[in-house]
Design a protein around this motif. Sequence first.
Motif, short mmCIF file in Angstrom:
data_model
loop_
_atom_site.label_atom_id
_atom_site.label_comp_id
_atom_site.label_asym_id
_atom_site.label_seq_id
_atom_site.Cartn_x
_atom_site.Cartn_y
_atom_site.Cartn_z
N CYS A 290 -54.38 11.25 -3.44
CA CYS A 290 -55.77 10.81 -3.54
C CYS A 290 -56.45 11.67 -4.60
N ILE A 291 -56.89 11.06 -5.69
CA ILE A 291 -57.59 11.85 -6.71
C ILE A 291 -59.11 11.69 -6.61
N GLU A 292 -59.53 10.93 -5.64
CA GLU A 292 -60.93 10.85 -5.21
C GLU A 292 -60.89 10.79 -3.69
N ASP A 293 -62.03 11.00 -3.04
CA ASP A 293 -62.10 10.72 -1.61
C ASP A 293 -61.75 9.25 -1.43
N CYS A 294 -60.92 8.94 -0.46
CA CYS A 294 -60.44 7.57 -0.29
C CYS A 294 -60.64 7.07 1.14
N LYS A 295 -60.82 5.78 1.22
CA LYS A 295 -60.85 5.07 2.50
C LYS A 295 -59.69 4.08 2.42
N LEU A 296 -58.67 4.30 3.27
CA LEU A 296 -57.45 3.51 3.20
C LEU A 296 -57.14 2.86 4.53
N ALA A 297 -56.64 1.64 4.47
CA ALA A 297 -56.09 0.98 5.66
C ALA A 297 -54.62 1.34 5.70
N ILE A 298 -54.11 1.65 6.89
CA ILE A 298 -52.75 2.16 7.03
C ILE A 298 -51.93 1.17 7.85
N LEU A 299 -50.75 0.83 7.33
CA LEU A 299 -49.87 -0.10 8.04
C LEU A 299 -48.47 0.49 8.09
N THR A 300 -48.04 0.88 9.30
CA THR A 300 -46.68 1.38 9.49
C THR A 300 -45.73 0.19 9.59
N LYS A 301 -44.44 0.45 9.42
CA LYS A 301 -43.43 -0.61 9.52
C LYS A 301 -43.44 -1.23 10.92
N GLU A 302 -43.58 -0.38 11.94
CA GLU A 302 -43.58 -0.87 13.32
C GLU A 302 -44.79 -1.78 13.58
N LYS A 303 -45.95 -1.36 13.09
CA LYS A 303 -47.16 -2.17 13.29
C LYS A 303 -47.09 -3.47 12.46
N GLU A 304 -46.46 -3.40 11.29
CA GLU A 304 -46.29 -4.62 10.49
C GLU A 304 -45.42 -5.62 11.24
N ASP A 305 -44.33 -5.15 11.84
CA ASP A 305 -43.45 -6.04 12.62
C ASP A 305 -44.20 -6.64 13.79
N GLU A 306 -45.00 -5.82 14.46
CA GLU A 306 -45.81 -6.31 15.59
C GLU A 306 -46.82 -7.35 15.12
N LEU A 307 -47.46 -7.07 14.00
CA LEU A 307 -48.47 -7.98 13.45
C LEU A 307 -47.85 -9.33 13.08
N ILE A 308 -46.70 -9.29 12.44
CA ILE A 308 -46.02 -10.54 12.05
C ILE A 308 -45.62 -11.34 13.29
N LYS A 309 -45.21 -10.65 14.33
CA LYS A 309 -44.82 -11.33 15.58
C LYS A 309 -46.02 -11.99 16.25
N LYS A 310 -47.16 -11.28 16.26
CA LYS A 310 -48.34 -11.77 16.97
C LYS A 310 -49.24 -12.67 16.12
N VAL A 311 -49.18 -12.51 14.79
CA VAL A 311 -49.98 -13.34 13.86
C VAL A 311 -49.01 -13.85 12.78
N PRO A 312 -48.21 -14.88 13.10
CA PRO A 312 -47.12 -15.31 12.21
C PRO A 312 -47.54 -15.65 10.78
N GLN A 313 -48.74 -16.18 10.58
CA GLN A 313 -49.16 -16.53 9.22
C GLN A 313 -49.38 -15.30 8.33
N TYR A 314 -49.45 -14.12 8.96
CA TYR A 314 -49.59 -12.88 8.20
C TYR A 314 -48.37 -12.62 7.32
#
Length: 194
Positions: A96-120
């Motif tokens: 981060c070369i400035e203060d940052c606001k980031l959304a974080i997506l782990t592999k496990e949460k991505e798999d969960e998200l795809i399972k629960k929201v298939p169009q994602y």
Amino acid sequence: MVNQIVEGIKQYIDLTDEEARIVEDCIPIKNFQKGTILLREGQVAKASYQNLSGLVRKYYIVNGEEITTNFYEENTSISSLNSLNKQEPSTHYLECIEDCKLAILTKEKEDELIKKVPQYEALCRASVESDLGDHQEALAKYLIASPEQRYLSLLKDKPNLLNRVPLYLLASYIGVKPESLSRIRKRVMKNKNL
């Protein structure tokens, strides 16, 4: 409070209230201070990011010298795909070369998200394909362009970086030493004033 990630995703796919809640649960948003290293060479990536505000730099260390290869501005995805997907050590750094606001997506949460929201999944695929095309084009331009052409492209494509990034990092990004960048800048300004 409006979740920026949910609103961003809703621009591309419809989400029910329950799906929006799942997205919020799976993709937390966190603030990082300037100077935070998100990933170090040799570490295995645990997450990818979406930049909501701030600026992140990708760089390599070659013979003791930092070589900047990308700046991730707002509304861009930040990922070390090989490290994340293959669980291999990273070959680069993300800082981060400035203060940052980031959304974080782990592999496990991505798999969960795809399972629960298939169009994602289709949205992710389209995003990765778009990013890959952009990276291929940027690499091709970099390889065939002179340093001055790279600087002119920077002025045209990412002019706001000039006010956000120290000159020595911009020099690294276009593949020159800082003193060479100074000469290029003078030449460009002189030609602009003719």
